[in-house]
Design a protein around this motif. Structure first.
Motif, mmCIF file in Angstrom:
data_model
loop_
_atom_site.group_PDB
_atom_site.id
_atom_site.type_symbol
_atom_site.label_atom_id
_atom_site.label_comp_id
_atom_site.label_asym_id
_atom_site.label_seq_id
_atom_site.Cartn_x
_atom_site.Cartn_y
_atom_site.Cartn_z
ATOM 1 N N LEU A 16 45.847 18.556 27.240
ATOM 2 C CA LEU A 16 44.706 19.486 27.318
ATOM 3 C C LEU A 16 44.332 19.827 28.762
ATOM 4 C CD1 LEU A 16 42.400 18.200 24.438
ATOM 5 C CD2 LEU A 16 44.017 20.120 24.432
ATOM 6 N N MET A 17 45.039 19.224 29.710
ATOM 7 C CA MET A 17 44.884 19.572 31.130
ATOM 8 C C MET A 17 45.929 20.644 31.412
ATOM 9 S SD MET A 17 43.259 18.676 34.018
ATOM 10 C CE MET A 17 42.938 16.953 34.314
ATOM 11 N N ARG A 18 45.482 21.793 31.925
ATOM 12 C CA ARG A 18 46.405 22.904 32.156
ATOM 13 C C ARG A 18 46.233 23.452 33.567
ATOM 14 N NH1 ARG A 18 45.524 26.144 26.510
ATOM 15 N NH2 ARG A 18 44.319 27.507 27.855
ATOM 16 N N VAL A 19 47.327 23.971 34.099
ATOM 17 C CA VAL A 19 47.313 24.665 35.381
ATOM 18 C C VAL A 19 47.607 26.126 35.071
ATOM 19 C CG1 VAL A 19 48.338 24.843 37.668
ATOM 20 C CG2 VAL A 19 48.101 22.590 36.584
ATOM 21 N N GLU A 20 46.652 26.983 35.388
ATOM 22 C CA GLU A 20 46.775 28.405 35.097
ATOM 23 C C GLU A 20 46.896 29.182 36.405
ATOM 24 O OE1 GLU A 20 46.993 29.642 32.074
ATOM 25 O OE2 GLU A 20 46.513 27.812 30.970
ATOM 26 N N PRO A 21 47.536 30.352 36.377
ATOM 27 C CA PRO A 21 47.633 31.172 37.595
ATOM 28 C C PRO A 21 46.237 31.603 38.059
ATOM 29 C CG PRO A 21 48.885 32.151 35.774
ATOM 30 C CD PRO A 21 48.189 30.964 35.227
ATOM 31 N N ARG A 22 46.035 31.592 39.358
ATOM 32 C CA ARG A 22 44.736 31.961 39.925
ATOM 33 C C ARG A 22 44.332 33.376 39.540
ATOM 34 N NH1 ARG A 22 40.430 33.053 40.627
ATOM 35 N NH2 ARG A 22 39.058 32.845 42.432
ATOM 36 N N ASP A 23 45.302 34.282 39.431
ATOM 37 C CA ASP A 23 44.971 35.673 39.123
ATOM 38 C C ASP A 23 44.550 35.891 37.658
ATOM 39 O OD1 ASP A 23 47.438 35.514 37.853
ATOM 40 O OD2 ASP A 23 48.408 36.985 39.151
ATOM 41 N N ALA A 24 44.581 34.837 36.843
ATOM 42 C CA ALA A 24 44.096 34.929 35.469
ATOM 43 C C ALA A 24 42.573 34.789 35.405
ATOM 44 C CB ALA A 24 44.751 33.861 34.599
ATOM 45 N N PHE A 25 41.961 34.501 36.554
ATOM 46 C CA PHE A 25 40.522 34.292 36.633
ATOM 47 C C PHE A 25 39.910 35.299 37.590
ATOM 48 C CE2 PHE A 25 42.371 30.370 35.253
ATOM 49 C CZ PHE A 25 41.464 29.857 34.346
ATOM 50 N N PRO A 26 38.620 35.583 37.435
ATOM 51 C CA PRO A 26 37.969 36.503 38.380
ATOM 52 C C PRO A 26 38.040 35.948 39.809
ATOM 53 C CG PRO A 26 36.385 35.656 36.763
ATOM 54 C CD PRO A 26 37.712 35.054 36.457
ATOM 55 N N MET A 27 38.142 36.818 40.763
ATOM 56 C CA MET A 27 38.253 36.375 42.164
ATOM 57 C C MET A 27 36.957 35.735 42.653
ATOM 58 S SD MET A 27 41.331 36.743 42.849
ATOM 59 C CE MET A 27 41.292 36.202 44.536
ATOM 60 N N ASP A 28 35.825 36.252 42.212
ATOM 61 C CA ASP A 28 34.531 35.711 42.629
ATOM 62 C C ASP A 28 33.858 35.046 41.442
ATOM 63 O OD1 ASP A 28 34.751 36.720 45.221
ATOM 64 O OD2 ASP A 28 33.912 38.661 44.640
ATOM 65 N N GLY A 29 33.023 34.081 41.743
ATOM 66 C CA GLY A 29 32.178 33.497 40.714
ATOM 67 C C GLY A 29 32.744 32.307 39.976
ATOM 68 N N ILE A 30 33.989 31.945 40.200
ATOM 69 C CA ILE A 30 34.535 30.756 39.541
ATOM 70 C C ILE A 30 34.356 29.563 40.470
ATOM 71 C CG2 ILE A 30 36.895 31.191 40.302
ATOM 72 C CD1 ILE A 30 37.753 29.987 37.546
ATOM 73 N N GLU A 31 33.869 28.452 39.899
ATOM 74 C CA GLU A 31 33.610 27.248 40.685
ATOM 75 C C GLU A 31 34.065 26.022 39.909
ATOM 76 O OE1 GLU A 31 29.451 27.035 41.522
ATOM 77 O OE2 GLU A 31 29.373 29.037 42.391
ATOM 78 N N VAL A 32 34.386 24.962 40.633
ATOM 79 C CA VAL A 32 34.704 23.680 40.007
ATOM 80 C C VAL A 32 33.480 23.234 39.211
ATOM 81 C CG1 VAL A 32 35.207 21.243 40.451
ATOM 82 C CG2 VAL A 32 36.404 23.021 41.747
ATOM 83 N N GLY A 33 33.714 22.772 37.991
ATOM 84 C CA GLY A 33 32.634 22.323 37.119
ATOM 85 C C GLY A 33 32.208 23.356 36.089
ATOM 86 N N MET A 34 32.564 24.614 36.323
ATOM 87 C CA MET A 34 32.225 25.655 35.343
ATOM 88 C C MET A 34 32.954 25.368 34.039
ATOM 89 S SD MET A 34 32.377 29.170 37.539
ATOM 90 C CE MET A 34 31.451 30.202 36.405
ATOM 91 N N GLN A 35 32.348 25.806 32.947
ATOM 92 C CA GLN A 35 32.966 25.631 31.643
ATOM 93 C C GLN A 35 33.073 26.977 30.941
ATOM 94 O OE1 GLN A 35 30.360 22.587 29.907
ATOM 95 N NE2 GLN A 35 32.034 21.128 30.208
ATOM 96 N N PHE A 36 34.108 27.098 30.110
ATOM 97 C CA PHE A 36 34.296 28.300 29.313
ATOM 98 C C PHE A 36 35.038 27.936 28.044
ATOM 99 C CE2 PHE A 36 37.906 27.924 32.095
ATOM 100 C CZ PHE A 36 38.988 28.237 31.291
ATOM 101 N N GLN A 37 34.912 28.785 27.043
ATOM 102 C CA GLN A 37 35.559 28.554 25.764
ATOM 103 C C GLN A 37 36.830 29.388 25.693
ATOM 104 O OE1 GLN A 37 32.736 28.740 22.608
ATOM 105 N NE2 GLN A 37 34.269 28.661 21.016
ATOM 106 N N ALA A 38 37.902 28.767 25.220
ATOM 107 C CA ALA A 38 39.184 29.462 25.070
ATOM 108 C C ALA A 38 39.988 28.779 23.968
ATOM 109 C CB ALA A 38 39.960 29.438 26.382
ATOM 110 N N GLY A 39 41.006 29.466 23.499
ATOM 111 C CA GLY A 39 41.849 28.920 22.452
ATOM 112 C C GLY A 39 42.752 27.806 22.959
#
Length: 160
Positions: free
Chosen positions: A74-97
């Motif tokens: 359940l630990m995944r490494v995703e490409p940085r460009d799959a996330f918004p450039m601004d506003g993402i921080e360590v500790g943030m949470q989101f729901q995904a499949g």
């Protein structure tokens, strides 16, 4: 009245890790529908069976009976460009499949680099043995509406 199937139980609680470190404490009592409605950990529900108002329980829960074992997959490494450039921080949470499943998980951002984002779909308390201490603040029969809906209504419970 004692805690029994189809009763509404109101309790205050503390949740600690295996070293005794307090992880969570109820500011306000919580209420749940007792009797297999998934309103509280099954091992805690089992310990509360037959307890009267004012009574206390202390339950040690191994990971299997709490938030599950830690799953490396359940630990995944995703490409940085799959996330918004601004506003993402360590500790943030989101729901995904979850991969290969129709189930959604809550992922926590663990690390951000120029090339990747490390996310973890494990519950933050996965893999931990926990101690639940609770005091029964009240017990009452559930209403027919609460039984039909499978959860508590009103104070400390679900509001429609």
């Amino acid at each position: 009245m004692q805690v029994s199937k189809n009763s509404v139980v109101t309790l205050s609680f503390e949740l600690s890790d295996s070293t005794g470190k307090l992880l969570e404490k109820s500011d306000q009592p919580i209420s749940y529908l007792h009797g297999g409605y998934d309103g509280i950990f099954p091992t805690v529900e089992e310990a509360l069976e037959g307890v009267a108002e004012g009574g206390t329980v202390a339950v040690t829960m191994d990971p299997e009976n709490a938030f599950g074992e830690y799953e490396d997959e359940l630990m995944r490494v995703e490409p940085r460009d799959a996330f918004p450039m601004d506003g993402i921080e360590v500790g943030m949470q989101f729901q995904a499949g979850a991969e290969g499943s129709d189930e959604d998980l809550v992922f926590t951002v663990k690390e951000i680099t120029a090339e990747s984002v490390v996310i973890d779909g494990n519950h933050p308390l996965a893999g931990q043995t926990l101690l639940f201490k609770g005091t029964v603040e009240g017990v009452r029969p559930a209403t027919s509406e609460e039984l039909a809906h499978g959860h508590v209504h009103g104070e400390h419970g679900h509001h429609h």
